[in-house]
Design an enzyme around this catalytic site. Structure first.
Site, PDB file in Angstrom:
ATOM      1  N   SER A  12      48.105  85.034  -8.973  1.00  8.91           N
ATOM      2  CA  SER A  12      46.793  84.522  -9.382  1.00  8.91           C
ATOM      3  C   SER A  12      45.724  85.586  -9.176  1.00  8.91           C
ATOM      4  CB  SER A  12      46.431  83.277  -8.572  1.00  8.91           C
ATOM      5  OG  SER A  12      45.096  82.912  -8.870  1.00  8.91           O
ATOM      6  N   MET A  41      36.809  78.456 -13.527  1.00  8.20           N
ATOM      7  CA  MET A  41      36.111  77.368 -12.816  1.00  8.20           C
ATOM      8  C   MET A  41      34.671  77.258 -13.301  1.00  8.20           C
ATOM      9  SD  MET A  41      37.370  78.193  -8.972  1.00  8.20           S
ATOM     10  CE  MET A  41      39.102  78.431  -8.578  1.00  8.20           C
ATOM     11  N   HIS A  71      44.290  78.852 -16.590  1.00  8.60           N
ATOM     12  CA  HIS A  71      44.151  77.518 -15.986  1.00  8.60           C
ATOM     13  C   HIS A  71      42.679  77.127 -16.033  1.00  8.60           C
ATOM     14  CE1 HIS A  71      44.455  75.164 -11.889  1.00  8.60           C
ATOM     15  NE2 HIS A  71      44.157  74.376 -12.903  1.00  8.60           N
TER      16      HIS A  71
HETATM   17  C1  DX5 Z   1      43.085  76.957  -6.897  1.00 11.33           C
HETATM   18  C2  DX5 Z   1      43.600  77.832  -8.010  1.00 11.33           C
HETATM   19  C3  DX5 Z   1      44.767  78.626  -7.608  1.00 11.33           C
HETATM   20  C4  DX5 Z   1      44.518  79.636  -6.525  1.00 11.33           C
HETATM   21  C5  DX5 Z   1      45.710  79.594  -5.636  1.00 11.33           C
HETATM   22  O1  DX5 Z   1      41.956  76.314  -7.335  1.00 11.33           O
HETATM   23  O2  DX5 Z   1      43.978  77.027  -9.124  1.00 11.33           O
HETATM   24  O3  DX5 Z   1      45.392  79.254  -8.716  1.00 11.33           O
HETATM   25  O4  DX5 Z   1      44.345  80.942  -7.007  1.00 11.33           O
HETATM   26  O5  DX5 Z   1      45.468  80.383  -4.527  1.00 11.33           O
HETATM   27  P1  DX5 Z   1      46.460  80.427  -3.278  1.00 11.33           P
HETATM   28  O6  DX5 Z   1      47.777  80.939  -3.804  1.00 11.33           O
HETATM   29  O7  DX5 Z   1      45.771  81.366  -2.363  1.00 11.33           O
HETATM   30  O8  DX5 Z   1      46.565  79.030  -2.754  1.00 11.33           O
HETATM   31 ZN    ZN Z   2      45.248  77.965 -10.790  1.00  8.19          ZN
END
Ligand code: DX5
Ligand code: ZN
Length: 221
Positions: A12, A41, A71
């Site tokens: 990510s 976001m 996403h």
């Molecule tokens: C959370 C995101 C994730 C995030 C995960 O809102 O959708 O993709 O990057 O991060 P980790 O792997 O640190 O939980």
């Molecule tokens: Zn995500």
């Protein structure tokens, strides 16, 4: 694809270096990992901001050929499908929770030449997306409440994974089953046993001192 399909580690970008995202994407490409997870976001659907279509376009201009798994954590994702498709997204996933025409949005994603995905928050039951399973390339089960990296894995999401994997096998469907949030080698192993094949990892990937060893552990899963 079945639950026995090869495991895919999907770093990510949210946990990458925001002053040099191209270098963070290159770290992924150097490991011969094909996918990059891009978290978008809007500070409404989730209480945080990240980056937008211009970031993806800039990564393409910088030469990235990674598969951008995009996403969308947005209240009105259907309004942003086209900008992200044009910016170079390969897959666009949208949440089930906001009210809009989910099936139409999923069809629009494919019409623009991208793969599509449907996403569920931890508080959303598998039943909420059951009617869409035949229409998607990917189901993303959030294993944290979305908005921030670095949160602890929600083990209570494992039954949801098993349920969706069971439907996939019973119906002969071939979508990917992805998990996102708190994923490291240990939690991914649990998700793998519950049917997941696609593993988003932010903090654990970018903090791993030995990234080739980290990637190899996922490949063996
Ligand atoms: C959370 C995101 C994730 C995030 C995960 O809102 O959708 O993709 O990057 O991060 P980790 O792997 O640190 O939980
Ligand atoms: Zn995500």
């Amino acid at each position: 694809m079945t639950s026995m399909s090869a495991p895919l580690l999907n770093p990510s970008l949210l946990a990458g270096d925001h002053a040099n995202l191209a270098a963070s994407a290159q770290l992924v490409a150097d490991l011969k990992l094909p996918w990059l997870h891009c978290d978008i976001m809007d500070a409404h659907f989730v209480p945080n901001l990240s980056f937008g279509p211009e970031t993806l376009a800039a990564l393409r201009r910088a030469g990235s050929t990674l598969f951008f798994d995009t996403h969308l954590m947005l209240d009105e994702p259907h309004r942003y499908i086209e900008p992200f498709a044009k910016a170079g997204a390969n897959l666009i996933s949208i949440h089930i929770e906001p009210a809009y025409d989910h099936a139409a949005a999923l069809a629009r994603i494919r019409a623009l030449g991208c793969q599509n995905g449907i996403v569920l928050n931890p508080g959303t039951s598998a039943a909420a997306i059951e009617h869409l399973l035949a229409l998607v390339d990917l189901v993303l089960v959030m294993t944290v409440q979305p908005g921030f990296g670095g949160q602890p894995f929600r083990r209570d999401m494992l039954p949801k994974l098993r349920q969706i994997d069971t439907w996939r096998r019973e119906r002969g469907l071939n979508f990917r089953l992805e998990v996102d949030g708190g994923i490291d080698v240990a939690t991914a192993t649990e998700c793998r046993a519950a049917g997941a094949d696609t593993f988003v990892a932010g903090t654990s990937f970018f903090r791993a001192a030995d990234k080739p060893a980290f990637a190899a552990a996922f490949a063996r899963m």
